[in-house]
Structures are given as C-alpha cells and as structure tokens.
Write a protein that holds these residues in place. Sequence first.
Motif, PDB file in Angstrom:
ATOM      1  N   PHE A  41       0.825  -1.207   0.000  1.00  0.00           N
ATOM      2  CA  PHE A  41       0.000   0.000   0.000  1.00  0.00           C
ATOM      3  C   PHE A  41       0.860   1.258   0.000  1.00  0.00           C
ATOM      4  N   PHE A  42       2.050   1.179   0.606  1.00  0.00           N
ATOM      5  CA  PHE A  42       2.924   2.352   0.606  1.00  0.00           C
ATOM      6  C   PHE A  42       3.547   2.570  -0.759  1.00  0.00           C
ATOM      7  N   ILE A  43       3.879   1.457  -1.453  1.00  0.00           N
ATOM      8  CA  ILE A  43       4.366   1.590  -2.825  1.00  0.00           C
ATOM      9  C   ILE A  43       3.277   2.216  -3.690  1.00  0.00           C
ATOM     10  N   GLY A  44       2.021   1.783  -3.447  1.00  0.00           N
ATOM     11  CA  GLY A  44       0.917   2.343  -4.218  1.00  0.00           C
ATOM     12  C   GLY A  44       0.743   3.827  -3.986  1.00  0.00           C
ATOM     13  N   ALA A  45       0.938   4.260  -2.719  1.00  0.00           N
ATOM     14  CA  ALA A  45       0.782   5.685  -2.424  1.00  0.00           C
ATOM     15  C   ALA A  45       1.959   6.497  -2.947  1.00  0.00           C
ATOM     16  N   TYR A  46       3.174   5.942  -2.815  1.00  0.00           N
ATOM     17  CA  TYR A  46       4.372   6.706  -3.151  1.00  0.00           C
ATOM     18  C   TYR A  46       4.593   6.787  -4.653  1.00  0.00           C
ATOM     19  N   CYS A  47       4.325   5.694  -5.361  1.00  0.00           N
ATOM     20  CA  CYS A  47       4.664   5.609  -6.780  1.00  0.00           C
ATOM     21  C   CYS A  47       3.422   5.678  -7.653  1.00  0.00           C
ATOM     22  N   LYS A  48       2.395   6.366  -7.180  1.00  0.00           N
ATOM     23  CA  LYS A  48       1.106   6.323  -7.870  1.00  0.00           C
ATOM     24  C   LYS A  48       1.227   6.801  -9.311  1.00  0.00           C
ATOM     25  N   ASP A  49       1.949   7.895  -9.526  1.00  0.00           N
ATOM     26  CA  ASP A  49       2.002   8.463 -10.884  1.00  0.00           C
ATOM     27  C   ASP A  49       2.674   7.522 -11.861  1.00  0.00           C
ATOM     28  N   TYR A  50       3.828   6.975 -11.425  1.00  0.00           N
ATOM     29  CA  TYR A  50       4.567   6.103 -12.333  1.00  0.00           C
ATOM     30  C   TYR A  50       3.784   4.828 -12.612  1.00  0.00           C
ATOM     31  N   ASN A  51       3.114   4.298 -11.563  1.00  0.00           N
ATOM     32  CA  ASN A  51       2.334   3.078 -11.763  1.00  0.00           C
ATOM     33  C   ASN A  51       1.194   3.314 -12.738  1.00  0.00           C
ATOM     34  N   GLU A  52       0.491   4.439 -12.565  1.00  0.00           N
ATOM     35  CA  GLU A  52      -0.626   4.717 -13.473  1.00  0.00           C
ATOM     36  C   GLU A  52      -0.133   4.926 -14.901  1.00  0.00           C
ATOM     37  N   ASP A  53       1.016   5.598 -15.018  1.00  0.00           N
ATOM     38  CA  ASP A  53       1.623   5.782 -16.342  1.00  0.00           C
ATOM     39  C   ASP A  53       1.857   4.449 -17.020  1.00  0.00           C
ATOM     40  N   PHE A  54       2.420   3.510 -16.251  1.00  0.00           N
ATOM     41  CA  PHE A  54       2.743   2.195 -16.804  1.00  0.00           C
ATOM     42  C   PHE A  54       1.485   1.448 -17.203  1.00  0.00           C
ATOM     43  N   MET A  55       0.455   1.507 -16.340  1.00  0.00           N
ATOM     44  CA  MET A  55      -0.772   0.770 -16.656  1.00  0.00           C
ATOM     45  C   MET A  55      -1.443   1.337 -17.895  1.00  0.00           C
ATOM     46  N   LEU A  56      -1.452   2.666 -18.022  1.00  0.00           N
ATOM     47  CA  LEU A  56      -2.055   3.268 -19.216  1.00  0.00           C
ATOM     48  C   LEU A  56      -1.264   2.914 -20.460  1.00  0.00           C
ATOM     49  N   CYS A  57       0.069   2.868 -20.319  1.00  0.00           N
ATOM     50  CA  CYS A  57       0.887   2.501 -21.473  1.00  0.00           C
ATOM     51  C   CYS A  57       0.595   1.060 -21.891  1.00  0.00           C
ATOM     52  N   LYS A  58       0.456   0.165 -20.904  1.00  0.00           N
ATOM     53  CA  LYS A  58       0.142  -1.227 -21.218  1.00  0.00           C
ATOM     54  C   LYS A  58      -1.227  -1.362 -21.853  1.00  0.00           C
ATOM     55  N   ASP A  59      -2.133  -0.465 -21.453  1.00  0.00           N
ATOM     56  CA  ASP A  59      -3.471  -0.495 -22.024  1.00  0.00           C
ATOM     57  C   ASP A  59      -3.434  -0.244 -23.522  1.00  0.00           C
ATOM     58  N   GLU A  60      -2.493   0.658 -23.946  1.00  0.00           N
ATOM     59  CA  GLU A  60      -2.399   0.953 -25.378  1.00  0.00           C
ATOM     60  C   GLU A  60      -1.959  -0.275 -26.145  1.00  0.00           C
TER      61      GLU A  60
END
Lengths: 148, 86
Positions: A41-60
Amino acid sequence: MATYREASLPTGKFVDPTPAPAHSAHPEVGATSAPLKSASFFIGAYCKDYNEDFMLCKDENSNPAHCLKEGRKVTRCAMDLITKLRENCEKEWEAHYKCLEKHNQEYYACRKPERTLNECVFSKLKLEKVIPGASNTPIHLRENTIYN
Amino acid sequence: MPVPFEALIPLGLITGFFGASGILFNKLKTSINEGQPPRYGLDRWDRVMLDRDYRLTGTQRGQSHQTSAPDGFSTNSAWTLESEHI
C-alpha cells in the motif's frame, strides 16, 4: 503464437545457454514477495504516478517492448521507497513481513505488527495505507476483529 | 472394583502412535519450509512470486528486503519443460 500456460507434469528446466551479458541489465527490485506485500500500500501511495503511467501505457499496447521506459521508472520508484523503508522503519517492516510469512501471507493474521508499521511509516515518511472503495471503517483501522 | 489398567494400554498405544505420526509430519512440513508453516491456496501469481523468491535468494522460502537484486538475477530465469503429451 500460443498463449502461455504453466507446464503440466514438468520434466525439467530450460536455462538460456547464451544469456545476455550481466552489465547490460537494468537494476531490479531486490525485495522478495513478503516484504513487497507488506509495503504494497505504501508503494501504491508513493509511486502512484509512475504506476498509473505504466498501466495506461500497457493499455495501449501489451507488447513488452512498448513499455520498457515506464517499467524502468516504476522499478526505480519502488527501489527508492525500499531504500527509505530500510533507513527509517526497517525493524517494524521486518516484524510485519516475518509475521506474514508465518501465516500464508494473509493480512488478517498480522494486524498488530501492521499497526506499528503504519504508525512508523506515517510519522517518518508521511505515507498512509488507504483501501480504495472501503465503505465503513477500513478493516485495518477496526478495533475489534476476530483475528489479531 | 479397581480401574482396569490393562484396558488403558491399547488406548495409550493408539494415542501415542497418532501423536507420534502427527508430530513427525508437522516437523517434516516445517523443515521443508524452513521453520514456517507451508503455503496453501496458491494461485498463479503466488507460484510466480515463489519462483522469483527462489531466484532472488537461492532458498525456497527465504525472504530478503534488499533494494536491488543480486547480479545473477537478470539471467537466471528458466522455462519449465514438459514432455509431449500424445
């Protein structure tokens, strides 16, 4: 190209006879599964932007080669947080993930070490564990639970 | 009428054998899992993570909280082989 499935009745392992040279590899996270689950949960809070970036990129495009750069950013952010946890809250983190390892990595069995870890991380690193979509009091904040 | 102690002997034997086999089985399971109870209810995620743990630490249930992976980690992954099913 068939989709990957796990080997049924496995007979052996195939290790690449001509691996890439070690110096060309990018740094990888060195934490195993229990510390990562404890800090998830702390990784999720701290790295939220990079994680979302990666997930959106994978979505493409789900091709692994397409999202290598975003993946490296995610790895670097996670490694950064692990370094911070090691500096500030190492004992509480170790206690929590050792407890998790004893209980099949289930959160419900390890609320006490989790409470001390959450307090330490909140006071030193200002990160909070938030369960998205929790309707009443989140389970990790409830006082009277069956398992402690 | 005194207690027939001879009847308690087979009871003690049965309890002893159940207990001994139970303790032995428990010790066997914990020795395989390095002093911890075994993992259960594993799905594919857990199996992949267990394999990654083994690649990182070299033991089946070892855990470490290092920042970066050891040097051999990038090249020690392996495909599992299966024989041809006819």
